[in-house]
Design a protein around this motif. Structure first.
Motif, PDB file in Angstrom:
ATOM      1  N   ALA A  76      39.655  50.045  79.202  1.00 23.76           N
ATOM      2  CA  ALA A  76      39.054  51.036  80.332  1.00 23.76           C
ATOM      3  C   ALA A  76      37.392  50.368  80.537  1.00 23.76           C
ATOM      4  CB  ALA A  76      38.778  52.333  79.766  1.00 23.76           C
ATOM      5  N   PRO A  77      37.477  50.712  81.800  1.00 19.52           N
ATOM      6  CA  PRO A  77      35.902  50.224  82.590  1.00 19.52           C
ATOM      7  C   PRO A  77      34.593  50.578  81.593  1.00 19.52           C
ATOM      8  CG  PRO A  77      37.355  50.871  84.396  1.00 19.52           C
ATOM      9  CD  PRO A  77      38.108  51.061  83.166  1.00 19.52           C
ATOM     10  N   LYS A  78      34.826  51.764  81.121  1.00 24.31           N
ATOM     11  CA  LYS A  78      33.974  52.407  80.490  1.00 24.31           C
ATOM     12  C   LYS A  78      33.805  51.632  78.872  1.00 24.31           C
ATOM     13  CE  LYS A  78      32.694  56.568  77.240  1.00 24.31           C
ATOM     14  NZ  LYS A  78      33.140  57.747  76.939  1.00 24.31           N
ATOM     15  N   THR A  79      34.831  51.009  78.263  1.00 23.95           N
ATOM     16  CA  THR A  79      34.768  50.048  77.210  1.00 23.95           C
ATOM     17  C   THR A  79      34.092  48.870  77.537  1.00 23.95           C
ATOM     18  OG1 THR A  79      36.766  51.390  76.317  1.00 23.95           O
ATOM     19  CG2 THR A  79      35.915  49.135  75.205  1.00 23.95           C
ATOM     20  N   TRP A  80      34.373  48.193  78.637  1.00 26.31           N
ATOM     21  CA  TRP A  80      33.859  47.133  79.151  1.00 26.31           C
ATOM     22  C   TRP A  80      32.306  47.229  79.421  1.00 26.31           C
ATOM     23  CZ3 TRP A  80      35.934  42.752  78.029  1.00 26.31           C
ATOM     24  CH2 TRP A  80      37.461  42.573  78.176  1.00 26.31           C
ATOM     25  N   ILE A  81      32.047  48.271  79.915  1.00 26.41           N
ATOM     26  CA  ILE A  81      30.473  48.400  80.143  1.00 26.41           C
ATOM     27  C   ILE A  81      29.541  48.571  78.695  1.00 26.41           C
ATOM     28  CG2 ILE A  81      28.940  50.174  81.021  1.00 26.41           C
ATOM     29  CD1 ILE A  81      30.767  50.617  83.480  1.00 26.41           C
ATOM     30  N   ILE A  82      30.424  49.199  77.897  1.00 26.89           N
ATOM     31  CA  ILE A  82      29.902  49.541  76.635  1.00 26.89           C
ATOM     32  C   ILE A  82      29.683  48.191  75.852  1.00 26.89           C
ATOM     33  CG2 ILE A  82      29.947  50.687  74.172  1.00 26.89           C
ATOM     34  CD1 ILE A  82      31.318  53.089  75.731  1.00 26.89           C
ATOM     35  N   MET A  83      30.657  47.400  75.783  1.00 27.20           N
ATOM     36  CA  MET A  83      30.548  46.091  75.211  1.00 27.20           C
ATOM     37  C   MET A  83      29.854  45.057  75.908  1.00 27.20           C
ATOM     38  SD  MET A  83      34.547  45.153  73.784  1.00 27.20           S
ATOM     39  CE  MET A  83      35.067  45.024  75.697  1.00 27.20           C
ATOM     40  N   ARG A 141      43.646  46.402  68.848  1.00 23.85           N
ATOM     41  CA  ARG A 141      42.651  47.050  67.976  1.00 23.85           C
ATOM     42  C   ARG A 141      41.616  47.757  68.665  1.00 23.85           C
ATOM     43  NH1 ARG A 141      41.782  45.428  62.045  1.00 23.85           N
ATOM     44  NH2 ARG A 141      43.939  44.459  61.645  1.00 23.85           N
ATOM     45  N   LEU A 142      41.370  47.076  69.997  1.00 22.48           N
ATOM     46  CA  LEU A 142      40.466  47.986  70.982  1.00 22.48           C
ATOM     47  C   LEU A 142      41.055  49.209  71.752  1.00 22.48           C
ATOM     48  CD1 LEU A 142      39.383  44.491  72.810  1.00 22.48           C
ATOM     49  CD2 LEU A 142      38.248  45.973  71.226  1.00 22.48           C
ATOM     50  N   PRO A 143      40.140  49.846  72.077  1.00 19.96           N
ATOM     51  CA  PRO A 143      40.702  51.153  72.752  1.00 19.96           C
ATOM     52  C   PRO A 143      41.313  50.712  74.087  1.00 19.96           C
ATOM     53  CG  PRO A 143      38.150  51.225  72.704  1.00 19.96           C
ATOM     54  CD  PRO A 143      38.764  49.827  71.811  1.00 19.96           C
ATOM     55  N   GLN A 144      42.736  51.294  74.368  1.00 24.17           N
ATOM     56  CA  GLN A 144      43.257  51.029  75.620  1.00 24.17           C
ATOM     57  C   GLN A 144      43.687  52.159  76.337  1.00 24.17           C
ATOM     58  OE1 GLN A 144      46.374  47.954  74.839  1.00 24.17           O
ATOM     59  NE2 GLN A 144      45.440  47.557  72.984  1.00 24.17           N
ATOM     60  N   TRP A 161      31.421  39.215  67.483  1.00 25.45           N
ATOM     61  CA  TRP A 161      32.842  39.372  67.703  1.00 25.45           C
ATOM     62  C   TRP A 161      33.217  39.180  69.218  1.00 25.45           C
ATOM     63  CZ3 TRP A 161      36.120  39.207  64.160  1.00 25.45           C
ATOM     64  CH2 TRP A 161      35.786  39.772  62.868  1.00 25.45           C
ATOM     65  N   LEU A 162      32.275  39.456  70.174  1.00 29.27           N
ATOM     66  CA  LEU A 162      32.806  39.069  71.631  1.00 29.27           C
ATOM     67  C   LEU A 162      32.837  37.759  71.588  1.00 29.27           C
ATOM     68  CD1 LEU A 162      32.569  40.362  74.346  1.00 29.27           C
ATOM     69  CD2 LEU A 162      30.254  40.229  74.780  1.00 29.27           C
ATOM     70  N   VAL A 163      31.769  36.911  71.108  1.00 30.18           N
ATOM     71  CA  VAL A 163      31.778  35.260  71.297  1.00 30.18           C
ATOM     72  C   VAL A 163      33.238  34.821  70.710  1.00 30.18           C
ATOM     73  CG1 VAL A 163      30.609  33.317  70.768  1.00 30.18           C
ATOM     74  CG2 VAL A 163      29.217  35.238  71.451  1.00 30.18           C
ATOM     75  N   ILE A 164      33.382  35.491  69.395  1.00 25.60           N
ATOM     76  CA  ILE A 164      34.864  34.818  68.953  1.00 25.60           C
ATOM     77  C   ILE A 164      36.071  35.131  69.895  1.00 25.60           C
ATOM     78  CG2 ILE A 164      36.360  35.390  67.043  1.00 25.60           C
ATOM     79  CD1 ILE A 164      33.983  35.627  65.238  1.00 25.60           C
ATOM     80  N   ALA A 165      35.943  36.322  70.315  1.00 28.47           N
ATOM     81  CA  ALA A 165      37.091  36.793  71.208  1.00 28.47           C
ATOM     82  C   ALA A 165      37.059  35.862  72.688  1.00 28.47           C
ATOM     83  CB  ALA A 165      36.850  38.352  72.105  1.00 28.47           C
ATOM     84  N   ALA A 166      35.904  35.446  73.061  1.00 27.82           N
ATOM     85  CA  ALA A 166      35.594  34.709  74.208  1.00 27.82           C
ATOM     86  C   ALA A 166      36.458  33.351  73.903  1.00 27.82           C
ATOM     87  CB  ALA A 166      34.359  34.487  74.797  1.00 27.82           C
ATOM     88  N   GLY A 167      36.086  32.653  72.540  1.00 27.24           N
ATOM     89  CA  GLY A 167      36.598  31.399  72.302  1.00 27.24           C
ATOM     90  C   GLY A 167      38.147  31.522  71.939  1.00 27.24           C
TER      91      GLY A 167
END
Length: 146
Positions: free
Chosen positions: A121-128, A111-114, A84-90
Motif C-alpha cells: 500500500a502507498p501508506k506503507t511506502w510513505i511510512i517506510m 512479511r510486509l503488509p500487502q 533493513w531497507l538497505v538490505i532490501a535494496a541490495g
C-alpha cells in the motif's frame, strides 16, 4: 686460451613460426571464454562477443553494488539507520542475477503488509520512507551536530 668460454653466437634463424610461447594465464582465458559463452546463451541475446563482454562487466558491477548494499545494511542494523531497507535494496539489485536473492526478497515481501493484489500500500511506502529519512537524519545529527 684453455679456460675461456666464448659466448654463443646468436642463431641465424629465429624460432619457427609454428612454435608459440606458452600462454602464461591459460585458466584466465578459459574462464573468459566460459563467461562469454554463458552470457551469449542466457538472458538477453547479445549480437556480438564484444556486447557479451560489456554485459559481463555491467553484471559484475551490479553484483558488486548489490553485495555492498547488503553488507552496508547489515552494518546499519545495530546503528540508528535504515538497515533493513538497505538490505532490501541490495536484494533487489542482486535478484537480477541470483535466484537465492530473489527467493529471499520474496520472503521479505511476504512479511510486509500487502493488499489483495500483493502490492504494498502507498501508506506503507510513505511510512517506510519517513522512517528511513528520520533514521538517516538522526544518524547525521548524532554523528555530526551533537
Amino acid at each position: 686460451m684453455g679456460g675461456m668460454v666464448t659466448p654463443a653466437e646468436p642463431a641465424d634463424d629465429p624460432q619457427p613460426a609454428d612454435e608459440v610461447s606458452p600462454d602464461p594465464h591459460p585458466r584466465l582465458h578459459q574462464l573468459e571464454a566460459a563467461a562469454i559463452e554463458a552470457e551469449l546463451r542466457t538472458g538477453k541475446r547479445e549480437e556480438s562477443v564484444e556486447a557479451a563482454k560489456t554485459h559481463i562487466i555491467i553484471r559484475l558491477a551490479r553484483m558488486s553494488f548489490g553485495f555492498m548494499l547488503v553488507i552496508l545494511g547489515i552494518i546499519l542494523l545495530p546503528l540508528p539507520g535504515p538497515g533493513w531497507l538497505v538490505i532490501a535494496a541490495g536484494l533487489v539489485v542482486l535478484a537480477q542475477d541470483f535466484v537465492w536473492a530473489e527467493r529471499t526478497l520474496a520472503i521479505v515481501r511476504n512479511r510486509l503488509p500487502q493488499d489483495a493484489d500483493g502490492k504494498i500500500a502507498p501508506k506503507t511506502w510513505i511510512i517506510m520512507a519517513g522512517m528511513a529519512t528520520l533514521g538517516i537524519a538522526a544518524s547525521l545529527w548524532w554523528t555530526l551536530l551533537r
